[in-house]
Design an enzyme around this catalytic site. Structure first.
Site, mmCIF file in Angstrom:
data_model
loop_
_atom_site.group_PDB
_atom_site.id
_atom_site.type_symbol
_atom_site.label_atom_id
_atom_site.label_comp_id
_atom_site.label_asym_id
_atom_site.label_seq_id
_atom_site.Cartn_x
_atom_site.Cartn_y
_atom_site.Cartn_z
ATOM 1 N N ARG A 64 0.769 -1.100 -0.032
ATOM 2 C CA ARG A 64 0.000 -0.041 -0.070
ATOM 3 C C ARG A 64 0.807 1.199 -0.061
ATOM 4 O O ARG A 64 0.746 2.347 -0.521
ATOM 5 C CB ARG A 64 -1.009 -0.030 1.272
ATOM 6 C CG ARG A 64 -2.188 -0.956 1.175
ATOM 7 C CD ARG A 64 -2.979 -0.946 2.202
ATOM 8 N NE ARG A 64 -3.341 0.555 2.498
ATOM 9 C CZ ARG A 64 -3.792 1.058 3.679
ATOM 10 N NH1 ARG A 64 -3.603 0.067 5.034
ATOM 11 N NH2 ARG A 64 -4.211 2.010 3.862
ATOM 12 N N HIS A 117 -4.727 9.696 11.670
ATOM 13 C CA HIS A 117 -4.463 7.871 11.874
ATOM 14 C C HIS A 117 -3.101 7.597 11.376
ATOM 15 O O HIS A 117 -2.788 6.464 11.092
ATOM 16 C CB HIS A 117 -5.621 7.339 10.749
ATOM 17 C CG HIS A 117 -6.846 7.463 11.441
ATOM 18 N ND1 HIS A 117 -7.834 7.134 10.686
ATOM 19 C CD2 HIS A 117 -7.502 7.648 12.375
ATOM 20 C CE1 HIS A 117 -9.087 7.354 11.137
ATOM 21 N NE2 HIS A 117 -8.899 7.646 12.537
ATOM 22 N N THR A 186 -15.523 11.121 3.676
ATOM 23 C CA THR A 186 -15.541 9.990 4.430
ATOM 24 C C THR A 186 -16.929 9.510 4.818
ATOM 25 O O THR A 186 -17.912 10.167 4.702
ATOM 26 C CB THR A 186 -14.848 10.685 6.034
ATOM 27 O OG1 THR A 186 -14.805 9.791 6.933
ATOM 28 C CG2 THR A 186 -15.745 11.800 6.415
HETATM 29 P P1 OAD Z 1 -14.408 4.869 3.747
HETATM 30 O O1 OAD Z 1 -14.038 3.902 2.665
HETATM 31 O O2 OAD Z 1 -15.232 4.340 5.034
HETATM 32 O O3 OAD Z 1 -15.280 6.012 3.079
HETATM 33 C C1 OAD Z 1 -15.019 6.753 1.912
HETATM 34 C C2 OAD Z 1 -16.128 7.596 1.721
HETATM 35 O O4 OAD Z 1 -15.413 8.451 0.602
HETATM 36 C C3 OAD Z 1 -17.262 6.989 1.175
HETATM 37 O O5 OAD Z 1 -18.114 7.915 2.017
HETATM 38 C C4 OAD Z 1 -17.537 7.218 -0.267
HETATM 39 O O6 OAD Z 1 -18.843 7.773 -0.683
HETATM 40 C C5 OAD Z 1 -16.718 8.628 -0.336
HETATM 41 N N1 OAD Z 1 -16.222 8.973 -1.717
HETATM 42 C C6 OAD Z 1 -15.744 7.610 -2.719
HETATM 43 N N2 OAD Z 1 -15.250 8.305 -3.624
HETATM 44 C C7 OAD Z 1 -15.305 9.757 -3.671
HETATM 45 C C8 OAD Z 1 -14.890 10.882 -4.282
HETATM 46 N N3 OAD Z 1 -14.236 10.748 -5.413
HETATM 47 N N4 OAD Z 1 -14.970 11.990 -3.520
HETATM 48 C C9 OAD Z 1 -15.624 12.262 -2.463
HETATM 49 N N5 OAD Z 1 -15.988 11.173 -1.817
HETATM 50 C C10 OAD Z 1 -15.680 9.878 -2.191
HETATM 51 O O7 OAD Z 1 -13.101 5.693 4.143
HETATM 52 P P2 OAD Z 1 -12.931 6.558 5.563
HETATM 53 O O8 OAD Z 1 -14.271 7.393 5.785
HETATM 54 O O9 OAD Z 1 -11.889 7.520 5.376
HETATM 55 O O10 OAD Z 1 -9.308 4.190 9.900
HETATM 56 O O11 OAD Z 1 -12.767 5.478 6.770
HETATM 57 C C11 OAD Z 1 -12.269 6.089 8.036
HETATM 58 C C12 OAD Z 1 -11.394 5.268 8.681
HETATM 59 O O12 OAD Z 1 -12.025 3.941 8.598
HETATM 60 C C13 OAD Z 1 -10.143 5.095 8.003
HETATM 61 O O13 OAD Z 1 -9.208 6.014 8.317
HETATM 62 C C14 OAD Z 1 -9.556 3.680 8.520
HETATM 63 C C15 OAD Z 1 -11.030 2.937 8.717
HETATM 64 O O14 OAD Z 1 -11.108 1.985 9.957
HETATM 65 C C16 OAD Z 1 -8.337 3.434 10.385
HETATM 66 O O15 OAD Z 1 -7.344 2.519 9.696
HETATM 67 C C17 OAD Z 1 -7.832 3.379 11.797
#
Ligand code: OAD
Length: 246
Positions: A64, A117, A186
């Site tokens: 990654r 994170h 997010t």
């Molecule tokens: P997720 O994979 O949970 O969510 C990604 C978000 O981005 C979703 O709501 C999608 O709809 C949105 N998305 C996808 N493509 C996009 C785009 N082109 N523009 C804008 N939004 C888009 O990822 P995170 O919310 O970042 O933590 O996950 C939060 C945490 O969960 C991560 O940091 C990780 C995981 O547990 C740890 O590893 C501690």
């Protein structure tokens, strides 16, 4: 959103994996592709997995890490760097709270970035805590070891681990007097980041969300931008601050 940006004095932005999606890095809850498709990230990103099989976990993270290094910041990252520049150049404050570990915000020029994170680009000695930045090429031996011989691990927050205290303090301080809060890319399912919107609201901030789909907090958001951050953010920035100065 553009009008809000022209008036805001204290801006806080929370980003997640969606902001990096258009750079080619899979969001956290998308299946990993290829070699790693059969592994569940939530099973590998834990201290227990590292304890059980440090070679597998460090190979996955190094795969990654190289993927992140091969990606480029996208227009959404660049737009956020421009917002920071415009707000701070007129005496305002800007804080970027990111859950992402890829350092694409910093490569896009964002300055005040709080890594909630940690970072996959930096690794740390499990014995001394010393931080090292491995060369931008695949590691040669697994599990990698530091100069003292102890195991090296990515400097990221694993499931079940506490977030860096300095990051939490910086987030609380920024949210305490924010007048404008964005949550971008997010799913807002992981704490404590998912709670930041409520802290901002309680402190009187106007809240905006940019995401192609609804999230766990959409119904509490004042202004929703339905779309990709790499497409919407440049439009908002252009309307708020005009075309990029040459
Ligand atoms: P997720 O994979 O949970 O969510 C990604 C978000 O981005 C979703 O709501 C999608 O709809 C949105 N998305 C996808 N493509 C996009 C785009 N082109 N523009 C804008 N939004 C888009 O990822 P995170 O919310 O970042 O933590 O996950 C939060 C945490 O969960 C991560 O940091 C990780 C995981 O547990 C740890 O590893 C501690």
């Amino acid at each position: 959103m553009a009008l809000l940006l022209t008036r805001a004095q204290r801006v806080v932005v929370l980003t997640g994996a969606g902001v990096s999606a258009e750079s080619g890095t899979p969001t956290f809850r998308d299946a990993m592709t290829g070699l790693w498709a059969s592994f569940d990230p939530q099973q590998l990103a834990t201290p227990e997995a590292f304890e059980r099989d440090p070679e597998l976990v460090t190979r996955w993270y190094d795969h990654r890490r190289i993927g992140c290094l091969e990606c480029l910041p996208n227009p959404g990252h660049l737009a956020l760097a421009r917002i920071e520049q415009e707000i701070t150049s007129r005496g305002g404050s800007f804080t970027l709270l990111t859950q992402n570990v890829d350092r694409l915000h910093q490569r896009a020029g964002s300055q005040n970035v709080v890594e909630l994170h940690g970072s996959i680009i930096v690794w740390r000695c499990t014995k001394t805590g010393e931080l090292i930045t491995p060369q931008p090429e695949p590691m040669q031996s697994f599990p990698p070891r530091s100069s003292c011989g102890a195991l090296l691990r990515p400097d990221v927050v694993w499931f079940g681990e506490m977030l860096p205290e300095a990051a939490l303090i910086a987030a609380d301080r920024a949210l305490a007097d924010a007048d404008l809060f964005f949550t971008i890319g997010t799913s807002s399912v992981v704490q404590p980041a998912a709670n930041f919107i409520f802290v901002a609201k309680r402190n009187g901030a106007t809240t905006c969300e940019i995401n192609p789909t609804d999230t766990a907090v959409t119904r509490w958001i004042d202004l929703v931008g339905r779309g990709k951050s790499g497409e919407l953010l440049p439009q908002v920035v252009e309307r708020a601050f005009g075309p990029e100065k040459a």
